[in-house]
Design an enzyme around this catalytic site. Structure first.
Site, mmCIF file in Angstrom:
data_model
loop_
_atom_site.group_PDB
_atom_site.id
_atom_site.type_symbol
_atom_site.label_atom_id
_atom_site.label_comp_id
_atom_site.label_asym_id
_atom_site.label_seq_id
_atom_site.Cartn_x
_atom_site.Cartn_y
_atom_site.Cartn_z
ATOM 1 C CG ASP A 117 -2.063 0.991 1.084
ATOM 2 O OD1 ASP A 117 -3.215 0.541 0.929
ATOM 3 O OD2 ASP A 117 -1.809 2.215 1.115
ATOM 4 C CB ILE A 118 0.823 4.277 -2.112
ATOM 5 C CG1 ILE A 118 1.920 5.198 -2.627
ATOM 6 C CG2 ILE A 118 -0.439 5.067 -1.779
ATOM 7 C CD1 ILE A 118 1.627 5.805 -3.986
ATOM 8 C CG ASN A 157 -12.711 -0.678 3.490
ATOM 9 O OD1 ASN A 157 -13.191 -1.090 4.554
ATOM 10 N ND2 ASN A 157 -11.522 -0.099 3.426
ATOM 11 C CB VAL A 202 -9.038 2.148 -4.998
ATOM 12 C CG1 VAL A 202 -8.695 1.589 -6.378
ATOM 13 C CG2 VAL A 202 -8.031 3.229 -4.598
ATOM 14 C CG HIS A 246 -8.624 -2.747 -2.723
ATOM 15 N ND1 HIS A 246 -9.543 -1.996 -3.422
ATOM 16 C CD2 HIS A 246 -8.471 -2.121 -1.528
ATOM 17 C CE1 HIS A 246 -9.913 -0.960 -2.687
ATOM 18 N NE2 HIS A 246 -9.279 -1.021 -1.521
ATOM 19 C CG HIS A 297 -6.936 -2.831 2.990
ATOM 20 N ND1 HIS A 297 -6.204 -1.680 2.810
ATOM 21 C CD2 HIS A 297 -8.155 -2.584 2.438
ATOM 22 C CE1 HIS A 297 -6.951 -0.767 2.188
ATOM 23 N NE2 HIS A 297 -8.140 -1.303 1.953
HETATM 24 P P1 5GP Z 1 -9.742 1.551 0.231
HETATM 25 O O1 5GP Z 1 -9.842 2.848 0.996
HETATM 26 O O2 5GP Z 1 -10.404 1.659 -1.124
HETATM 27 O O3 5GP Z 1 -10.198 0.361 1.006
HETATM 28 O O4 5GP Z 1 -8.201 1.286 0.001
HETATM 29 C C1 5GP Z 1 -7.484 1.843 -1.055
HETATM 30 C C2 5GP Z 1 -6.030 1.767 -0.697
HETATM 31 O O5 5GP Z 1 -5.268 1.993 -1.858
HETATM 32 C C3 5GP Z 1 -5.588 2.787 0.345
HETATM 33 O O6 5GP Z 1 -5.067 2.130 1.485
HETATM 34 C C4 5GP Z 1 -4.524 3.605 -0.400
HETATM 35 O O7 5GP Z 1 -3.443 3.991 0.421
HETATM 36 C C5 5GP Z 1 -4.100 2.678 -1.511
HETATM 37 N N1 5GP Z 1 -3.634 3.348 -2.709
HETATM 38 C C6 5GP Z 1 -4.215 4.415 -3.326
HETATM 39 N N2 5GP Z 1 -3.517 4.755 -4.428
HETATM 40 C C7 5GP Z 1 -2.471 3.885 -4.506
HETATM 41 C C8 5GP Z 1 -1.390 3.738 -5.446
HETATM 42 O O8 5GP Z 1 -1.259 4.470 -6.428
HETATM 43 N N3 5GP Z 1 -0.507 2.740 -5.200
HETATM 44 C C9 5GP Z 1 -0.618 1.915 -4.110
HETATM 45 N N4 5GP Z 1 0.310 0.961 -3.965
HETATM 46 N N5 5GP Z 1 -1.630 2.024 -3.223
HETATM 47 C C10 5GP Z 1 -2.543 2.996 -3.420
#
Ligand code: 5GP
Ligand code: ZN
Length: 115
Positions: free
Chosen positions: A30-31, A87, A96, A100, A102
């Site tokens: 994760d970034i 999520n 996103v 996905h 986590h």
């Molecule tokens: P969500 O909030 O949708 O459950 O999780 C999305 C995750 O994607 C977040 O933890 C966020 O930090 C990660 N994320 C967003 N953009 C990028 C990216 O460009 N590269 C990577 N590796 N992770 C990302």
């Protein structure tokens, strides 16, 4: 071509720190990590989230917990413990819209079910 961020990562159009890849799944760091170990595991094929899985994606995701367990071992958190979560939709905080999971570990994650 899809504008989806994680589709672009799956197609290697955007760099990511990959830690696992097979025919149908990809895992990368994760970034913005929320824990010492914070990986994202995705199906390569696009799907918005848990509520939108095709049978093909569901089949791929069926193997995902075993991949997560293997990654937890490789990342050194198998014994200390880890969490796998996805999520789905606005109230969950999904940001996103490409399915996905986590994988979090490396510190006590507490009893909260949100990040
Ligand atoms: P969500 O909030 O949708 O459950 O999780 C999305 C995750 O994607 C977040 O933890 C966020 O930090 C990660 N994320 C967003 N953009 C990028 C990216 O460009 N590269 C990577 N590796 N992770 C990302
Ligand atoms: Zn996508």
């Amino acid at each position: 071509m899809s504008e989806c961020l994680f589709c672009k990562i799956a197609r290697k159009e955007i760099p990511a720190a990959l830690v696992y890849e097979d025919d149908s799944l990809l895992a990368f760091k994760d970034i913005a990590p929320q824990a010492p170990v914070h990986l994202l595991i995705i199906p390569k094929a696009h799907c918005e989230g848990l509520a939108d899985m095709t049978p093909e994606i569901a089949a791929a995701v069926g193997g995902l917990p075993r991949v997560a367990a293997r990654l937890a071992q490789e990342q050194g958190v198998a014994a200390s413990g880890w969490r796998l979560l996805s999520n789905c939709g606005p109230d969950s905080g999904q940001s996103v819209y490409h399915l996905h999971f986590h994988l979090l570990g490396g510190k006590p994650l507490g009893g909260r079910l949100c990040l």
